[in-house]
Every structure is written in structure tokens, then in C-alpha cells.
Scaffold this active site. Structure first.
Site, mmCIF file in Angstrom:
data_model
loop_
_atom_site.group_PDB
_atom_site.id
_atom_site.type_symbol
_atom_site.label_atom_id
_atom_site.label_comp_id
_atom_site.label_asym_id
_atom_site.label_seq_id
_atom_site.Cartn_x
_atom_site.Cartn_y
_atom_site.Cartn_z
ATOM 1 N N ASN A 1 39.263 50.619 -36.321
ATOM 2 C CA ASN A 1 37.898 49.940 -35.622
ATOM 3 C C ASN A 1 37.932 48.910 -35.756
ATOM 4 O O ASN A 1 37.600 47.679 -34.973
ATOM 5 C CB ASN A 1 36.924 50.819 -36.752
ATOM 6 C CG ASN A 1 35.634 50.427 -36.037
ATOM 7 O OD1 ASN A 1 34.935 49.371 -35.842
ATOM 8 N ND2 ASN A 1 34.876 51.629 -35.530
ATOM 9 N N ASP B 1 26.812 46.926 -37.381
ATOM 10 C CA ASP B 1 28.091 46.776 -38.094
ATOM 11 C C ASP B 1 29.038 45.563 -37.345
ATOM 12 O O ASP B 1 28.700 45.051 -36.273
ATOM 13 C CB ASP B 1 29.099 48.259 -37.486
ATOM 14 C CG ASP B 1 28.946 48.502 -36.088
ATOM 15 O OD1 ASP B 1 28.118 48.055 -35.295
ATOM 16 O OD2 ASP B 1 29.988 48.676 -35.502
ATOM 17 N N GLU B 2 29.766 45.251 -38.058
ATOM 18 C CA GLU B 2 30.983 44.172 -37.660
ATOM 19 C C GLU B 2 30.282 43.033 -37.434
ATOM 20 O O GLU B 2 31.137 42.394 -36.581
ATOM 21 C CB GLU B 2 31.780 44.995 -36.720
ATOM 22 C CG GLU B 2 32.462 46.217 -37.247
ATOM 23 C CD GLU B 2 33.498 47.120 -36.160
ATOM 24 O OE1 GLU B 2 34.470 47.140 -36.574
ATOM 25 O OE2 GLU B 2 33.070 46.955 -34.909
ATOM 26 N N SER B 3 29.395 42.694 -37.882
ATOM 27 C CA SER B 3 28.888 41.143 -37.430
ATOM 28 C C SER B 3 29.789 40.281 -37.992
ATOM 29 O O SER B 3 30.145 38.861 -37.292
ATOM 30 C CB SER B 3 27.483 40.928 -37.954
ATOM 31 O OG SER B 3 26.592 41.942 -37.638
#
Lengths: 556, 556
Positions: B16, A340-342
Site C-alpha cells: 500500500n 489514510d496516508e497523509s
């Protein structure tokens, strides 16, 4: 950070009015309104006989012909749960409080029958958790299950038929009932994050107990992240020596094995997450040259390293050796690989990085860093498969949204602002043919004042999206995610329960019978008081109330 | 209820991102960033010598010529705090961890000198809490105070100069420092509410301990309210027999006395609140005819009773007898008489009530129910003064806003949406010549995700309004208010601390030296870890972090 609750001071006043109004005029249940002896989560089929058994300590036994450590241990646990040996009295109890202790019991044993053999390994996705439980008003009480996992769920339900009228701990009553039960979804998880704050082993074990009481079956262990690396690697000891907060904030492999074993005995899988290529800053402390240098937009090197460097052979050698070890330590068929969230680190650590630029040039990726990420994951998945043949994957949804070829992987859905958007994410992922599990609506780290929060958790449905039957069948369940930024051993129990209990019922029970939170509340309140009686700090979430048996600290 | 945080699901995703961003790019302090041996709240004058003493268990004593149970008991407490007898080790500690235990101590005693006599009663508003503490690099360590209350504050500060380098509990270091210290405000309180949820005695005692560690000096006990009446009245036993949640949810008078005594030994006042004429629904259960019947706008009687009935002589007889008792049980000069939010019940229970209408007619009040409320309070204040001559009052601000004649009463300010509005409330109350204390910005029951919450508590200033010096001098302090709708024994400790610690420093310390929360955070983090080391569940509030000595449960 001001998006959610930016008006505290206004809120203070408004809420004083609103609370008063709500609690006074009956928008909330009457304090102390609860059921007695009704299980949570709700069984699919339960009919109560118009009869309550009397049980008596020392005069009740579990019986089985089945040879299995899991059942042996469960009998010991449930004997203690039903009849706690060490009573904790508070100062307000009259001496005569507790008549009935010597009552003649009408139920003295439960017979447990299991058809399949005692399993040799840990529980896995697809374990059979169905069971039948008959506690008739007269005659033998019988629990039957195909697998030991179903028997564990049935024992939990059995223990929840017990109640103490008016909170009199010395009176043991049990509802007579006939139950046919099974889970709606096979993957029902709780995510705990031990990187942002370390959680000591006893916190993890206590939460595994409470998970079992709620029929959760997956402990998703988000064990490492940017902030710290508490996993002890035998192959690369520096990862925790240098990456953990301190030597007191590390899980030894022995401790991890004991946690996996503790969970196995309760029918709970331990699915570890080692999140890459982002969320890895702590990895770099103990493994030089693993992460990329990051650069600002003018090409100046920053004092920061992030994102795993996919261009070096040393990276792949490291990952192979590490995941070989990890996949031995964690025997679940599945491993959560993050992903996630690279996007957060990509601009400075890949896009602006001359080594990555050269790599992209060589591979003909042009300016498309997405291709680097997909290259990384495509190779990484093959590597993990080499580390343990047949290893199965869960990934955060981005990996599959980005069309990495991993048709068997489970997409862990966490995106979507509104409920409608969350459901659209589920629709998209399943329309692309992926297995899916939902967490978007169950980020329990984000908290807010008011009882509508838990109602929202209760009403969120992983199959609540528009889609074909085939799409719905790809939904394997979901997870309550308690990220660790604001959670440590001081508050994890109360922060998680009973909020996660709402998720537990949504993932286990018949949605048609659990549509109303108002109807569910008295039973959820009983469940919360049951957890409190068992010694777990399940906090108030729905306004003024009391438990007939007050909280008196953790179990002895 | 949706005013504050209505967008959870959106929030989940936004946060997030936001969290990640914040914690990664350094908007938050580095995890584990903290001071060592620096007191909280900040003393007014503190200068550190460039030297740390070594202390050794069994080789340190407190000395005094002063004869006083308060000091005797405090020496025992602080001896144990400095050198806990039972160590709790976790599994990660090496056997050789703890070298230095046998080090030759450079400090072996602290001499305490107090000039005034040992007090015979409980502490009261205006007690002298100033002290001087000298811990030189060589020579005798000396604590001097005019009153025993100041000595207690100085002992707390002394204990906070101790630290364990790198979390090694077997190494005892103490900063050498010279301190001159005193409180900014004389009233520094914590409100706990035992009506919405009952709090067991041990929860109250533990919080009194933590209050003392934070130099709070008032436990505001909001003991009864609509939902339950846990106060045991000897004169009117039915109040708790019928008004408490159950017989396990009652404070006996012996228990109350033990709480008052426990607080006295720590220099903490116990100010009880018995809120009238509203917030009294639970009173009516055990005292028939005390409350008014309520009517809808069409004159139809509702199934509800609320607001004390000021028209009956029986009401005044009851109140006199009850408050005579209460004022014996609670020896503080002040009693909190509530008086908030009557407007909520007035329309149906007074305005629509024919008995009250007749009363208003007789008294010439016309339609003005405000005159009924003022009539009630004017007579009630006289009655309480009869119950105990010279009794002093705190009331919620409405009573004084409504111009009840009570010039010596303290206005407890809780209104105001924005900080500006809260300050305007303080300005108005003090412009009217009233003593004031602030809670508006410190409603700790309302919680929200993110670290700006505690920063807001820290920055709120009771004298932050525009007004004359005379107005500012009317400000006596403030209280952190933890209303009980969502709080019980499972979460009260973690919900309150370290959030209330931010309030503690604002009420004690020099505002000029405590303007920056960023500067304060490393010291507040040390304080939170200090509380954890002492066994109190002080929760994370400011993102990822760790305490060198992890939480291992409540004090033994």
C-alpha cells in the site's frame, strides 16, 4: 516493488517441482472433490435430513402474504436462479443427458413469512439478517424472518440447497434441512476502487449479485482517488469533467442511484468513500485552489499539488456543498471519509509550504503537522455533520490513531505486516474505545501464487486479538479490499471470487465450526462452481479441479 | 508452496505504501499514456509518413488476384476488425459523439500480392512470414509477401495502423507508413494446459485469435497430464471415458480438427504434447497395465501407479497405435513428446519396483534408472518415427540433457532459477548441438503483484547467453507457458494477455530497437487497449490506466 515476489525466475522452476509434488502426493484435494447442496457461508445451525427433494421447473413457487417490492423482486430472481430459462449446452452433452426433467416434484413451494413491515429505505448497519429455514422431508417448506433482510439471506440459503447430481442440469435435487442462521458480524463488506481503473456499471452490478450470493452486506465504493474522479457532481461538474479519465469514465448520478437501488433490493448497503485530505490529486483538476502547492526541502515549488488546503475558507465552502450533495446521493447512515496516508504528502505539501507554515504559526502548532491534520479532520467531521445532521463516519485507522475526537466513528483497520501485528492494530484501536472493522489481512489486490493465499484469508479473524470482551464487542466486521491498480472490468470478477468468498464465511459463520480450511474446501469448491453455473467467472484458487457444469460465460 | 510470496500480510501493508509512492511520484507512466496506430510487436523497419488517412466503413476493400481460402477468410476477418458491424455504446456517450463517420475517405483499398502458391497444408516450422507493407500518404496501399503466412502478418500490422482519435469509435484514422518486416525467431509459441483445468473449445479459439494479433505462430497444446485425459482417442476410447474429468471435459476429434483448421487459417501451428513417461497418471485409468506399480522404500506396494512401464510388449503396442492416431489428428511436422520430471516418480515406481529391477538386471543397467529412462526414450523415438515416418520431435530439455540420441530434436528449455541460470541452460543445450527454444523465464502461470513482472518477460532474451554464433543459430525461439493449475475458462484470457504480448515482441522484433520496456510501454498499452476494443479481456499489468474505448465484453 520487489518485496513480495522478487524471485520469479527461480520461482518458475521451484514451483514446477513443488506443484507437481503437491498435486501428486495429495496435499491438495482430489480434483472435483466437492459437496452437493451445502450452503456457503456455513449457517450457524444446520441439520440435514437424510432425504433429497426433487424439484421441477414450472412446478415450483415462492409464496408469501407479505407486500414488499424487495420480496417480489427476490422471488423473480430466485425463480430464475433455481430454474434458468435459457440453458447453455456445450457440444459434449448427449441428447439423453437430462433424464429426470419430468420427474414428479416432491417440493413445489416455499412459504416466506416476515414479521416486520416492508422497509421504506435502504438497509442500514444493524439490519436484522437472521432467519429460520425449514425444508422438511415431507410437509411444507417454510422460511421465516423478522425483517426482509433476513428473508433475503434465507432465500439465498434455500437456493444453495439445490444441486444437480453429476452436473446434470436437468435434474433438480434439493437437500432437506433445518436451519437457524444469523450473521456473526453486522458489517461484511467488499471494497472496490473505481479511481485507479474505472469499473463500468455492469461490473459493479454483477459484483453486487455475487456479494449477495455470499451474504456480504456492504459495498464499500472507493469511488475517487488521486488518479481519477469518476463521480459526477451536479454542484461541481468540473470535478469529473476535468478529473475523470474521460467522459466515458464517469458515473452519472442516475447511474449511482440505480446502483444503490440494485443493492437495496439485495440487502446490500452502498457506503461511499471520498478520501481526504490526501489521495485527492484528481480533485484539484476541477477545483482550483483546493489543493496545496508542494515544495522540495530547499523551498523550491514542485510541479505538484496535493493535500486539501485547510487554511482557506473556500475549501470549507466547497467541502460543505459537495458533501451535502454526496450525502443525498448516498443514503447510507455512514459515509467513509478516508484519512489514510497523509504522511506521504505532508512533508512537501504542508511542512514545506509557506502558507501552511504561516497557518501553523498563527494557530500555535509549531512544527507539528499532525496538528494540522487533526485540525482538518476535527473541522471536517463537524462540517459533514452540518451537511447531513447525524451522518455517521468510517475513517481509516490513522484518523483515530491520531486521536481525533470522533468517538462514534468506526476505525477501518488496514495496517499491520504480520497477522500478529494486524491483530495488535485491532487490539489498540478497540482498547482506545473505537468501533473497528478489519481489512489488513484481506487486501485482495495483492495476489500471490499458491493455495495458501486463500487459506490465509479464511483463517484471519477480526476478533483474533488479545483483548477484553468489551473490546471484542467493538468489532463490527471487516471488508475484503480489492484496490484497483491492477483491476478493471477484464479481471475484476475472477480476481475477487472465490477469494472474497473465504472472507464471507469468516464474517458470517460460527468460528468454532469453520476452523479448518481443509474441511471447508469441498464446500467452497461447490460454491465456486455454483457461481460459475450462475454465470460468474469465479476462478480456480486451489490447484487442479473441475466443475461438473463448466463455465459458459456471463448470465444472460 | 511458500517460497515465492510467503509474506502476504506484510506485503499488504508494504505494498500500500509502495504502490502509493510509485504511482504518485511517477515511477509509472501517466495513466492513459499510449501511442495511436503503432503496431505490436514492433516491425523491424517502420517509417511513418507525417500523415494520417481517413477511412470510412463501407468504403474500404481488400483486393487481391490471389486465389486462396486463407486470404479470403482473412479479408473477411480484417474487414470486421477494422469496421465492427455491431457497435457497443455505453451510457456515457453523447449523441453527437462520432462526427467524422461520413468523412470522405483518403484510403479505400489495400492490394495484397503473394508470389508463392496457396499452401495445401497447415503452416510448418520455417514458413516465410516476411512481408512488405506500404501505406503511402497518397497513391495505392500495397501489401506484398512471398507466402500467404507473411501476408497474414502484414494484414495484422495493417489493421494495427488504424486508430480512433480520443477513443471516438466513429472516427477511423490510419497512419501512413512504410514497413519491411519479418520474425526474429521461427518458433513463437503459447503453451496452454488443458489437463489441470479443462479449457472449452471457445476459449482455445479466442486465444488463437489473440495469438494471431500478437504474431505468435505456435499453439503448444499440453493436452493431457496426470490430472485428466481430455483427448478423445478413437483407438482407445477408454483413455478419455475413464481419464477425463467428465464427459463434458473431453475434446472430440472433430473439435480438435476444427481447432487445427482455425489455427491454420491464422498461420498458427498446433503442436500437441503427449508427455511421457511421467505425467501420465490419467492414462492409467483407461489403459490397465500401462503404468508401473509404485513401492515405498521398504518394498511395500503403494496405492499409486505412475511412469509408463517400458518392460511390457503391450506398452509398446499401445504407444504405437496411439501415436499413429495422434500423428494423423495433428498434422504438424513436430510432436512434443514431453519427457520432463521423471525423476519425481522414478524412486518409487521404477527403482523400488521388482519388475523394473529384474528388467535392469537383464539389461545390465545395474542400479542406474537413468538407463531405463534413456532406454524408454530411445525406443519411443523410434516408435514415433514408425508411427509417422519423418515425424520430428520437441522434448523437454531433460531428455537431451540425459544424452538420449536425438540430434534433430528440439530441446524445450524450462530450467534455471535466476536469469543467469536460465541462460546457462540455453548455453549448455546449444553447446551440445541441440536446437533450443526457451520457456524458463516465461512461466506465465506463476504470477506476482507488480509491474516488474511483465518487464522481466520483456527483457528475457533466448539468445542472451554467452555462446558462439553457431550456438545462437540453434535457438529457434520460445514459448510463453501458461500451466493450468490456477487457470480455467474464467481467467485464461486475462491471465495470459497482455503478459504474453511482452513475449511476443521479444520473439518477433529487433532486440536493438526493443531494449527498453519504458519505451515500449505506451505502445504495449495501446496493444492491450486494442485487444480490449476487439473484445478480449486483456488485463491491467502496469498500474492505474484507462483505455479510451472501455472493455465491453467478448466479441459478438
Amino acid at each position: 516493488m520487489a518485496v513480495v515476489c522478487s524471485v520469479t525466475t527461480l520461482a518458475a522452476v521451484l514451483f514446477n517441482f513443488v506443484l507437481l509434488f503437491s498435486f501428486t502426493v495429495g496435499a491438495y484435494p482430489t480434483p472435483g472433490q466437492f459437496t452437493e447442496g451445502q450452503p456457503w457461508p456455513l449457517p450457524w445451525n444446520i441439520s440435514y435430513y437424510d432425504f433429497n427433494h426433487t424439484l421441477s421447473p414450472g412446478k415450483f413457487n415462492f409464496k408469501t402474504a407479505y407486500k414488499c417490492d424487495i420480496i417480489d423482486q427476490a422471488f423473480i430472481r430466485y425463480q430464475k436462479l433455481l430454474f434458468p430459462s435459457s440453458k447453455k449446452w456445450d457440444d459434449n452433452i448427449d441428447d439423453d443427458f437430462g433424464a429426470g426433467n419430468d420427474a414428479d416434484p416432491s417440493l413445489t413451494f416455499l412459504t416466506v413469512t416476515i414479521s416486520e413491515e416492508c422497509p421504506t429505505g435502504v438497509p442500514q448497519l444493524g439490519m436484522d439478517e437472521s432467519y429460520k429455514l425449514d425444508v422438511p422431508s415431507s410437509g411444507a417448506a417454510v422460511l421465516t424472518a423478522a425483517q426482509v433482510w433476513g428473508a433475503l439471506r434465507g432465500l439465498e440459503t434455500f437456493s444453495q440447497l439445490l444441486f444437480h447430481p453429476d452436473g446434470d442440469e436437468n435434474v433438480y435435487k434439493m437437500r432437506a434441512a433445518k436451519i437457524r442462521d444469523y450473521p456473526r458480524f453486522p458489517h461484511r463488506g467488499v471494497l472496490l476502487d473505481t479511481s485507479r481503473h474505472f469499473l463500468p456499471v455492469n461490473s459493479l452490478l454483477a459484483n453486487i449479485d455475487v456479494m449477495a450470493h455470499n451474504k456480504f452486506n456492504v459495498f464499500h465504493w472507493h469511488i475517487v482517488d488521486d488518479q481519477s474522479f469518476p463521480y459526477e457532481s451536479k454542484t461541481f461538474p468540473n470535478l469529473s469533467v476535468k478529473g475523470a479519465y474521460s467522459k466515458r469514465h464517469i458515473y452519472s448520478q442516475d447511474q449511482i442511484k440505480s446502483i444503490v437501488e440494485y443493492a437495496r433490493l439485495r440487502g446490500i448497503r452502498v457506503v461511499a468513500e471520498f478520501d481526504t485530505p490526501g489521495h485527492t490529486e484528481s480533485w484539484g483538476k476541477g477545483q482550483p485552489n483546493l489543493l496545496c502547492d508542494c515544495y522540495d526541502d530547499h523551498g523550491k515549488k514542485k510541479d505538484e499539488q496535493a493535500l486539501i488546503d485547510p487554511t482557506k475558507q473556500s475549501t470549507w465552502d466547497f467541502l460543505l456543498a459537495l458533501f451535502k450533495e454526496i450525502l443525498e446521493v448516498f443514503p447510507d447512515h455512514y459515509i467513509h471519509l478516508g484519512g489514510d496516508e497523509s504522511w506521504f504528502w505532508i512533508p512537501s505539501c504542508w511542512k514545506n509550504n509557506p502558507i501552511i507554515q504561516q497557518f501553523m504559526n498563527v494557530y500555535g502548532f509549531g512544527n507539528d503537522t499532525q496538528k494540522v491534520e487533526n485540525y482538518y479532520f476535527q473541522n471536517f467531521l463537524k462540517l459533514v455533520d452540518r451537511a447531513r445532521r447525524g451522518a455517521k463516519f468510517i475513517v481509516w485507522q490513522e484518523v483515530l490513531d491520531n486521536a481525533v475526537d470522533a468517538s462514534e466513528a468506526i476505525a477501518h483497520v488496514w495496517k499491520g505486516g504480520s497477522y500478529a501485528e494486524q491483530m495488535q492494530e485491532m487490539a489498540t484501536v478497540t482498547a482506545n474505545g473505537h468501533y473497528a472493522m478489519l481489512s489488513s489481512c484481506w487486501y485482495l489486490d495483492i495476489f500471490k501464487y499458491g493455495s495458501e493465499e486463500i487459506e490465509g484469508y479464511y483463517k484471519c479473524d477480526p476478533q483474533g486479538f488479545k483483548g477484553s470482551v468489551a473490546q471484542k464487542n467493538l468489532v463490527l466486521g471487516g471488508e475484503a479490499a480489492l484496490w484497483g491498480e491492477m483491476v478493471d472490468a477484464t479481471n475484476v470478477m475472477a480476481r475477487l471470487w472465490p477469494r472474497a468468498s473465504a472472507v464471507a464465511e469468516r464474517l458470517w459463520s460460527d468460528p468454532a465450526q469453520t476452523a479448518s480450511f481443509t474441511d471447508a474446501w469441498p464446500r467452497l469448491h461447490e460454491m465456486s462452481c455454483r457461481l460459475i453455473h450462475r454465470g460468474y467467472a469465479s476462478q480456480p484458487v486451489n490447484g487442479p479441479s473441475f466443475c461438473p457444469i463448466p463455465y459458459s460465460g456471463p448470465p444472460s
